[in-house]
Design an enzyme around this catalytic site. Structure first.
Site, short mmCIF file in Angstrom:
data_model
loop_
_atom_site.label_atom_id
_atom_site.label_comp_id
_atom_site.label_asym_id
_atom_site.label_seq_id
_atom_site.Cartn_x
_atom_site.Cartn_y
_atom_site.Cartn_z
N GLU A 190 50.77 40.96 1.96
CA GLU A 190 50.14 40.27 0.82
C GLU A 190 50.76 38.90 0.63
O GLU A 190 50.82 38.37 -0.47
CB GLU A 190 50.23 41.12 -0.47
N ASP A 199 52.27 34.74 -2.82
CA ASP A 199 52.50 36.20 -2.71
C ASP A 199 51.94 36.89 -3.96
O ASP A 199 52.11 36.40 -5.08
CB ASP A 199 54.02 36.45 -2.60
N ILE A 200 51.22 38.01 -3.75
CA ILE A 200 50.64 38.73 -4.89
C ILE A 200 51.76 39.52 -5.59
O ILE A 200 52.57 40.17 -4.92
CB ILE A 200 49.51 39.68 -4.43
N1 LIG Z 1 46.01 47.56 0.82
C1 LIG Z 1 46.85 46.92 1.60
N2 LIG Z 1 48.15 46.89 1.33
C2 LIG Z 1 49.01 46.25 2.11
C3 LIG Z 1 48.60 45.62 3.25
N3 LIG Z 1 49.66 45.04 3.87
C4 LIG Z 1 50.73 45.31 3.15
N4 LIG Z 1 50.37 46.06 2.03
C5 LIG Z 1 51.21 46.57 1.00
O1 LIG Z 1 51.70 45.52 0.24
C6 LIG Z 1 52.84 45.98 -0.43
C7 LIG Z 1 53.91 44.98 -0.55
O2 LIG Z 1 54.88 45.44 -1.48
P1 LIG Z 1 56.20 44.76 -1.72
O3 LIG Z 1 56.70 44.00 -0.53
O4 LIG Z 1 57.14 45.75 -2.26
O5 LIG Z 1 55.97 43.71 -2.85
P2 LIG Z 1 55.22 43.84 -4.23
O6 LIG Z 1 54.92 45.16 -4.60
O7 LIG Z 1 54.03 42.89 -4.18
O8 LIG Z 1 56.26 43.20 -5.20
P3 LIG Z 1 56.64 41.73 -5.32
O9 LIG Z 1 56.19 40.99 -4.13
O10 LIG Z 1 58.11 41.72 -5.49
O11 LIG Z 1 55.97 41.27 -6.59
C8 LIG Z 1 53.25 47.25 0.33
O12 LIG Z 1 53.02 48.39 -0.49
C9 LIG Z 1 52.39 47.28 1.54
O13 LIG Z 1 52.03 48.59 1.93
C10 LIG Z 1 47.20 45.65 3.56
O14 LIG Z 1 46.71 45.12 4.54
N5 LIG Z 1 46.41 46.33 2.70
#
Ligand SMILES: Nc1nc2c(ncn2[C@@H]2O[C@H](COP(=O)(O)OP(=O)(O)OP(=O)(O)O)[C@@H](O)[C@H]2O)c(=O)[nH]1
Length: 451
Positions: free
Chosen positions: A371, A328-329
């Site tokens: 992500e 996970d990013i």
């Molecule tokens: N650009 C882009 N963003 C995405 C996509 N799918 C999901 N996201 C974003 O990925 C983010 C995931 O955020 P969170 O689940 O809060 O997790 P995080 O910010 O990485 O924090 P942690 O995982 O706790 O480190 C959200 O803002 C989604 O909108 C995609 O296909 N493209």
């Protein structure tokens, strides 16, 4: 340009029948000519040789009868006895009879000289004329004898002349016999020649007919074999779900109906094959659409569910280790919020590329959420999975992402535990390990084997 003849089966059979009919026609013409010739030769024998032999025999008989009477007459003369009028009449009758036969024989010989094919009748005619003259001399001498002139001189002359006549008559009969015999031989020879030519033509016709029929049958059989080979080729390819081996399709070179059938079949095979290729391509594309994530081009959630089941079953069957990484990013939301969604998308693509470069060919990467990613590692021990996870983490951390600069990822690792384990528990452990990595400060690899 002259168009080459298209040898259809009908034309081939028709050609053979035409050749055979031509041979039979030639045979008929030859038979007609030969039989007409033989008939003419036989007619010649019947019309000339046979009557001529009869006349000659009649002359011979008449001459013998006349001689007997003349002998009696001469004896009476020598004994100075008187002959009767009746005896005299009898001799004259035989003379007349012989004259008549001479006339008939000379007439037949003359017509033979004009019409017959052989020139030998000229000799017969000459002999007949000489014989007639001899007969006239005998008659004259005998008439003188009847009238009592120079009895002793005439007596010798009659006897001598009669002997001469006798010799010539024998020669005549012999000559006619020779001609008849020679002619009979010629007829026989012609009959033999006719038989030989007829048999030869018949045999040649039969050989040509059989050869052509055999050639036609062989060519039809070869065409049928090739067509049935092609049909088998297609049917076994379809049965075994393989590509149709278009290159192995046999071509029928003949221009007949079978050649046309084979040509149409080959076209159909090519069309079916290209249709199958197209369908396979479409099906592959559909499959990719259904199983791949269109942004990062790695496998999607749907494929992940399918592969997890498959790899768990394989690990159980083969008793080989199966490891799992969840990835996970870190703080990805911030990237989106700071640089926009497109930059977030590009970052996702870059992360996938870096992860792909660090895993082996048998390992598979899936995008399971926005992500979030998972990596299935078949035949992989936990320590190797941990090593691989660390390598990915490090590569991402060290990579300078465009616009974004440096980012980090967190990873959770676990190992499938065999029969006692389940797919759900297996995923749950990886997920918990990931949560643990996040909780312990992110940019970490965490392992959980027991929940
Ligand atoms: N650009 C882009 N963003 C995405 C996509 N799918 C999901 N996201 C974003 O990925 C983010 C995931 O955020 P969170 O689940 O809060 O997790 P995080 O910010 O990485 O924090 P942690 O995982 O706790 O480190 C959200 O803002 C989604 O909108 C995609 O296909 N493209």
């Amino acid at each position: 340009m002259i168009k080459p003849i298209r040898w259809t089966i009908a034309k081939k059979v028709g050609g053979t029948v035409f050749i055979l009919l031509s041979i039979i026609f030639s045979l008929l013409i030859h038979s007609l000519i030969a039989l007409t010739e033989i008939e003419a030769e036989l007619n010649e024998i019947a019309a000339i040789d046979v009557p001529l032999t009869e006349y000659a025999n009649e002359i011979e008989i008449a001459q013998l009868e006349q001689r007997i009477l003349m002998d009696e007459f001469i004896h009476k003369k020598l004994a100075k006895k008187e002959h009767t009028k009746k005896e005299e009449q009898e001799i004259i009758q035989w003379q007349v009879r012989m004259n008549e036969q001479f006339e008939l024989a000379i007439k037949t010989s003359k017509s033979a000289v004009n019409t017959a094919s052989s020139s030998e009748f000229k000799d017969i005619l000459a002999t007949l004329n000489t014989l007639k003259k001899e007969h006239e001399i005998v008659n004259t001498l005998f008439n003188q004898l009847i009238n009592g002139e120079n009895i002793s001189v005439n007596l010798d002359a009659v006897i001598k002349q009669d002997e001469n006549f006798d010799r010539l008559a024998i020669d005549l009969i012999h000559g006619i016999e020779q001609i008849t015999k020679r002619k009979a031989n010629i007829v026989l020879e012609h009959e033999h020649q006719f038989a030989i030519i007829s048999y030869s033509l018949g045999i040649v016709g039969a050989i040509i007919g059989i050869s052509l029929a055999t050639l036609i049958i062989i060519s039809i059989k070869a065409s049928i074999n090739k067509i049935s080979y092609n049909i088998n080729l297609v049917s076994s390819a379809i049965k075994s779900n393989k590509d149709i081996p278009v290159g192995q399709v046999e071509k029928v070179k003949s221009t007949d109906e079978f050649g046309e059938l084979s040509h149409n079949l080959t076209n159909m095979i090519n069309e079916v094959s290209s249709d199958i290729d197209k369908r396979e391509k479409v099906s592959k594309e559909l499959n990719e659409l259904a199983t791949k994530d269109h942004l990062t081009q790695c496998f999607n959630r749907f494929k992940w569910d399918e592969s997890l089941k498959l790899e768990v079953a394989r690990s159980l069957n083969s008793h080989t280790p199966l490891s799992l990484i969840f990835l996970d990013i870190d703080h990805f939301k911030r990237i989106n919020d700071t640089y926009g969604h497109d930059v977030g998308d590009n970052t996702l693509i870059d992360v996938v590329n870096i992860a792909q470069q660090n895993i082996r060919q048998l390992d598979t990467l899936y995008r399971t959420g926005g992500e979030e990613f998972s990596i299935l590692l078949p035949n992989t021990k936990l320590t190797d999975a941990q090593f691989l996870s660390e390598r990915i983490r490090k590569s991402i951390a060290e990579f300078d992402f465009k616009t974004v600069g440096h980012i980090t990822i967190s990873l959770g690792v676990t190992l499938f535990k065999g029969k006692e384990d389940t797919e759900l528990a297996f995923s749950k452990r990886a997920d918990t390990a990931l949560y643990q990595a996040k909780e312990s400060g992110r940019n970490k690899v965490s392992t959980i084997l027991e929940l």
